[in-house]
Structure formats: structure tokens, C-alpha cells
Scaffold this motif. Structure first.
Motif, PDB file in Angstrom:
ATOM      1  N   ALA A 118      28.744  -0.108  18.864  1.00 13.06           N
ATOM      2  CA  ALA A 118      27.771  -0.934  18.614  1.00 13.06           C
ATOM      3  C   ALA A 118      27.073  -1.074  20.059  1.00 13.06           C
ATOM      4  O   ALA A 118      27.709  -1.112  21.171  1.00 13.06           O
ATOM      5  N   VAL A 119      25.922  -1.834  20.064  1.00  7.47           N
ATOM      6  CA  VAL A 119      25.515  -2.471  21.376  1.00  7.47           C
ATOM      7  C   VAL A 119      25.926  -4.026  21.365  1.00  7.47           C
ATOM      8  O   VAL A 119      25.800  -4.441  20.186  1.00  7.47           O
ATOM      9  N   TYR A 120      26.692  -4.642  22.172  1.00  9.49           N
ATOM     10  CA  TYR A 120      27.110  -5.769  22.342  1.00  9.49           C
ATOM     11  C   TYR A 120      26.212  -6.707  22.881  1.00  9.49           C
ATOM     12  O   TYR A 120      26.035  -6.356  24.164  1.00  9.49           O
ATOM     13  N   TYR A 121      25.974  -7.644  22.386  1.00  5.92           N
ATOM     14  CA  TYR A 121      25.194  -8.659  23.118  1.00  5.92           C
ATOM     15  C   TYR A 121      25.931 -10.191  23.148  1.00  5.92           C
ATOM     16  O   TYR A 121      26.622 -10.530  22.426  1.00  5.92           O
ATOM     17  N   CYS A 122      25.712 -10.792  24.550  1.00 13.00           N
ATOM     18  CA  CYS A 122      26.377 -12.167  24.403  1.00 13.00           C
ATOM     19  C   CYS A 122      25.181 -13.146  24.508  1.00 13.00           C
ATOM     20  O   CYS A 122      23.999 -12.811  24.782  1.00 13.00           O
ATOM     21  N   ALA A 123      25.237 -14.289  23.817  1.00 10.02           N
ATOM     22  CA  ALA A 123      24.229 -15.093  23.604  1.00 10.02           C
ATOM     23  C   ALA A 123      24.654 -16.594  23.735  1.00 10.02           C
ATOM     24  O   ALA A 123      25.827 -17.070  23.476  1.00 10.02           O
ATOM     25  N   ALA A 124      23.629 -17.476  24.233  1.00 13.46           N
ATOM     26  CA  ALA A 124      24.125 -18.979  24.332  1.00 13.46           C
ATOM     27  C   ALA A 124      23.263 -19.751  23.799  1.00 13.46           C
ATOM     28  O   ALA A 124      21.994 -19.551  23.342  1.00 13.46           O
ATOM     29  N   GLY A 125      23.883 -20.471  23.086  1.00 19.64           N
ATOM     30  CA  GLY A 125      23.073 -21.707  22.294  1.00 19.64           C
ATOM     31  C   GLY A 125      23.599 -23.141  22.137  1.00 19.64           C
ATOM     32  O   GLY A 125      24.595 -23.214  22.708  1.00 19.64           O
ATOM     33  N   SER A 126      22.931 -24.073  21.392  1.00 18.14           N
ATOM     34  CA  SER A 126      23.275 -25.059  21.221  1.00 18.14           C
ATOM     35  C   SER A 126      24.300 -25.523  20.166  1.00 18.14           C
ATOM     36  O   SER A 126      25.196 -26.343  19.840  1.00 18.14           O
ATOM     37  N   LEU A 127      24.389 -24.417  19.091  1.00 23.16           N
ATOM     38  CA  LEU A 127      25.263 -24.479  17.894  1.00 23.16           C
ATOM     39  C   LEU A 127      25.887 -23.254  17.767  1.00 23.16           C
ATOM     40  O   LEU A 127      25.393 -22.310  17.802  1.00 23.16           O
ATOM     41  N   SER A 128      27.286 -23.512  17.633  1.00 18.72           N
ATOM     42  CA  SER A 128      28.328 -22.383  17.612  1.00 18.72           C
ATOM     43  C   SER A 128      28.161 -21.945  16.012  1.00 18.72           C
ATOM     44  O   SER A 128      28.354 -22.670  15.126  1.00 18.72           O
ATOM     45  N   SER A 129      27.653 -20.837  15.894  1.00 17.47           N
ATOM     46  CA  SER A 129      27.443 -20.176  14.405  1.00 17.47           C
ATOM     47  C   SER A 129      27.226 -18.597  14.374  1.00 17.47           C
ATOM     48  O   SER A 129      27.200 -18.033  15.431  1.00 17.47           O
ATOM     49  N   TRP A 130      27.177 -17.862  13.288  1.00 14.73           N
ATOM     50  CA  TRP A 130      27.080 -16.628  13.386  1.00 14.73           C
ATOM     51  C   TRP A 130      25.669 -16.175  13.041  1.00 14.73           C
ATOM     52  O   TRP A 130      25.467 -15.243  13.046  1.00 14.73           O
ATOM     53  N   SER A 131      24.556 -17.213  13.208  1.00 16.49           N
ATOM     54  CA  SER A 131      23.264 -17.070  13.067  1.00 16.49           C
ATOM     55  C   SER A 131      22.685 -16.716  14.366  1.00 16.49           C
ATOM     56  O   SER A 131      22.449 -17.475  15.265  1.00 16.49           O
ATOM     57  N   PRO A 132      22.211 -15.410  14.590  1.00 22.67           N
ATOM     58  CA  PRO A 132      21.527 -15.220  15.871  1.00 22.67           C
ATOM     59  C   PRO A 132      20.269 -16.266  16.173  1.00 22.67           C
ATOM     60  O   PRO A 132      19.981 -16.342  17.274  1.00 22.67           O
ATOM     61  N   SER A 133      19.687 -16.671  14.945  1.00 24.78           N
ATOM     62  CA  SER A 133      18.575 -17.681  15.513  1.00 24.78           C
ATOM     63  C   SER A 133      18.913 -19.021  16.054  1.00 24.78           C
ATOM     64  O   SER A 133      18.116 -19.731  16.539  1.00 24.78           O
ATOM     65  N   ASP A 134      20.340 -19.310  16.194  1.00 24.47           N
ATOM     66  CA  ASP A 134      20.763 -20.488  16.710  1.00 24.47           C
ATOM     67  C   ASP A 134      21.101 -20.295  18.107  1.00 24.47           C
ATOM     68  O   ASP A 134      21.473 -21.273  18.890  1.00 24.47           O
ATOM     69  N   TYR A 135      20.752 -19.018  18.516  1.00 23.93           N
ATOM     70  CA  TYR A 135      21.046 -18.910  20.153  1.00 23.93           C
ATOM     71  C   TYR A 135      19.609 -18.663  20.768  1.00 23.93           C
ATOM     72  O   TYR A 135      18.865 -17.862  20.486  1.00 23.93           O
ATOM     73  N   GLY A 136      19.431 -19.310  21.862  1.00 21.70           N
ATOM     74  CA  GLY A 136      18.223 -19.008  22.632  1.00 21.70           C
ATOM     75  C   GLY A 136      18.089 -18.421  23.891  1.00 21.70           C
ATOM     76  O   GLY A 136      16.921 -17.790  24.265  1.00 21.70           O
ATOM     77  N   TYR A 137      19.204 -18.084  24.396  1.00 21.05           N
ATOM     78  CA  TYR A 137      19.474 -17.185  25.520  1.00 21.05           C
ATOM     79  C   TYR A 137      20.230 -15.780  25.126  1.00 21.05           C
ATOM     80  O   TYR A 137      21.506 -16.010  24.464  1.00 21.05           O
ATOM     81  N   TRP A 138      19.750 -14.788  25.546  1.00 23.70           N
ATOM     82  CA  TRP A 138      20.390 -13.274  25.206  1.00 23.70           C
ATOM     83  C   TRP A 138      20.492 -12.553  26.235  1.00 23.70           C
ATOM     84  O   TRP A 138      19.555 -12.632  27.193  1.00 23.70           O
ATOM     85  N   GLY A 139      21.565 -11.860  26.380  1.00 18.46           N
ATOM     86  CA  GLY A 139      21.596 -10.807  27.569  1.00 18.46           C
ATOM     87  C   GLY A 139      20.942  -9.500  26.958  1.00 18.46           C
ATOM     88  O   GLY A 139      20.621  -9.219  25.923  1.00 18.46           O
ATOM     89  N   GLN A 140      20.892  -8.434  27.865  1.00 18.36           N
ATOM     90  CA  GLN A 140      20.394  -7.252  27.510  1.00 18.36           C
ATOM     91  C   GLN A 140      21.210  -6.068  26.786  1.00 18.36           C
ATOM     92  O   GLN A 140      20.509  -5.297  26.104  1.00 18.36           O
ATOM     93  N   GLY A 141      22.297  -6.448  26.517  1.00 21.39           N
ATOM     94  CA  GLY A 141      23.096  -5.739  25.719  1.00 21.39           C
ATOM     95  C   GLY A 141      23.732  -4.586  26.425  1.00 21.39           C
ATOM     96  O   GLY A 141      23.251  -4.104  27.531  1.00 21.39           O
ATOM     97  N   THR A 142      25.193  -4.046  25.916  1.00 22.46           N
ATOM     98  CA  THR A 142      25.695  -3.136  26.539  1.00 22.46           C
ATOM     99  C   THR A 142      26.474  -2.333  25.510  1.00 22.46           C
ATOM    100  O   THR A 142      26.852  -2.551  24.374  1.00 22.46           O
ATOM    101  N   GLN A 143      26.299  -1.020  25.751  1.00 20.93           N
ATOM    102  CA  GLN A 143      26.866   0.081  24.542  1.00 20.93           C
ATOM    103  C   GLN A 143      28.356   0.147  24.512  1.00 20.93           C
ATOM    104  O   GLN A 143      28.979   0.469  25.752  1.00 20.93           O
ATOM    105  N   VAL A 144      29.081   0.022  23.360  1.00 15.60           N
ATOM    106  CA  VAL A 144      30.316   0.330  23.526  1.00 15.60           C
ATOM    107  C   VAL A 144      30.403   1.457  22.260  1.00 15.60           C
ATOM    108  O   VAL A 144      30.026   1.420  21.069  1.00 15.60           O
ATOM    109  N   THR A 145      31.006   2.592  22.841  1.00 19.77           N
ATOM    110  CA  THR A 145      31.291   3.746  21.862  1.00 19.77           C
ATOM    111  C   THR A 145      32.863   3.913  21.901  1.00 19.77           C
ATOM    112  O   THR A 145      33.341   4.034  22.741  1.00 19.77           O
TER     113      THR A 145
END
Length: 122
Positions: free
Chosen positions: A92-119
Motif C-alpha cells: 500500500a501507500v503508507y501515510y503518517c498523519a497528525a491530529g488532536s484526537l487518536s482515532s482510526w478516522s482520517p477526518s480526525d487528522y489535519g496534517y498529512w505526509g505525502q505518502g510512501t509506497q511499500v510493496t
């Protein structure tokens, strides 16, 4: 400038290991919940590992429990995802994200990296 930059992706054989890093600039990672998400074409972004800002507690999706480890290094303002016993379905493409709430919902994270491919493949 607030920025998250991932690195460390690549091609690895099944059963192998890989470590991803997520370096932050413009803010302190310790102040945020940090999560790693992954996404494959046609599927929704899936959270796989998360570390809470308040107490550093870590959470993992069942599919990666025991194989992935999220680590936050204060001095480097960097979060790592150490991945072991990799499987083809981890591709998959893996992304890191930073947010104010720890959750599995992407909408809870306001900052995102550009992604890195893992195969994961032979």
C-alpha cells in the motif's frame, strides 16, 4: 511551515522487514496524536497504528498487531513505523498523519505526509 515527510518505503519480500519514518517540521509531534494509515487503489484509507499524545499509549489494527510497532522519538521529532513479517496484503501507500484526537478516522487528522509506497512481493 507545517510539514510531515515520510521516507523508508520500498520493495521487500514476504516475511521481510521495513521501517518507515515520519519527520515533522513546524510543530512538535509530541503535542499530537500520530497515526499511520495505508491505502490501496479503490479502497478507503485504513489506519494501522496510532500513538496518543497524552500518555503515549499505542493502538494497532488487528491485521498488523504483533507485526508492526509505532515509535515516537522526541529528540528527532520523528515517528517510526517498524514493520516485520510483511505480507503481500501489506502492500500500500503508507501515510503518517497528525491530529488532536487518536482515532482510526482520517477526518480526525489535519496534517498529512505525502505518502510512501511499500510493496511486498517476491
Amino acid at each position: 511551515q507545517v510539514q510531515l515527510v515520510e521516507s523508508g518505503g520500498g520493495l521487500v519480500q514476504p516475511g521481510g522487514s521495513l521501517s518507515l519514518s515520519c519527520a515533522a517540521s513546524g510543530f512538535t509531534l509530541d503535542d499530537y496524536a500520530i497515526a499511520w494509515f495505508r491505502q490501496t487503489p479503490g479502497k478507503e484509507r485504513e489506519g494501522v497504528a496510532c500513538i496518543r499524545s497524552t500518555d503515549g499509549k499505542k493502538f494497532y489494527q488487528d491485521s498488523v498487531k504483533g507485526r508492526f510497532t509505532i515509535v515516537r522519538v522526541h529528540d528527532k521529532n520523528t515517528v517510526y513505523l517498524h514493520m516485520f513479517s510483511l505480507r503481500p496484503e501489506d502492500t500500500a501507500v503508507y501515510y503518517c498523519a497528525a491530529g488532536s484526537l487518536s482515532s482510526w478516522s482520517p477526518s480526525d487528522y489535519g496534517y498529512w505526509g505525502q505518502g510512501t509506497q511499500v510493496t511486498v512481493s517476491l
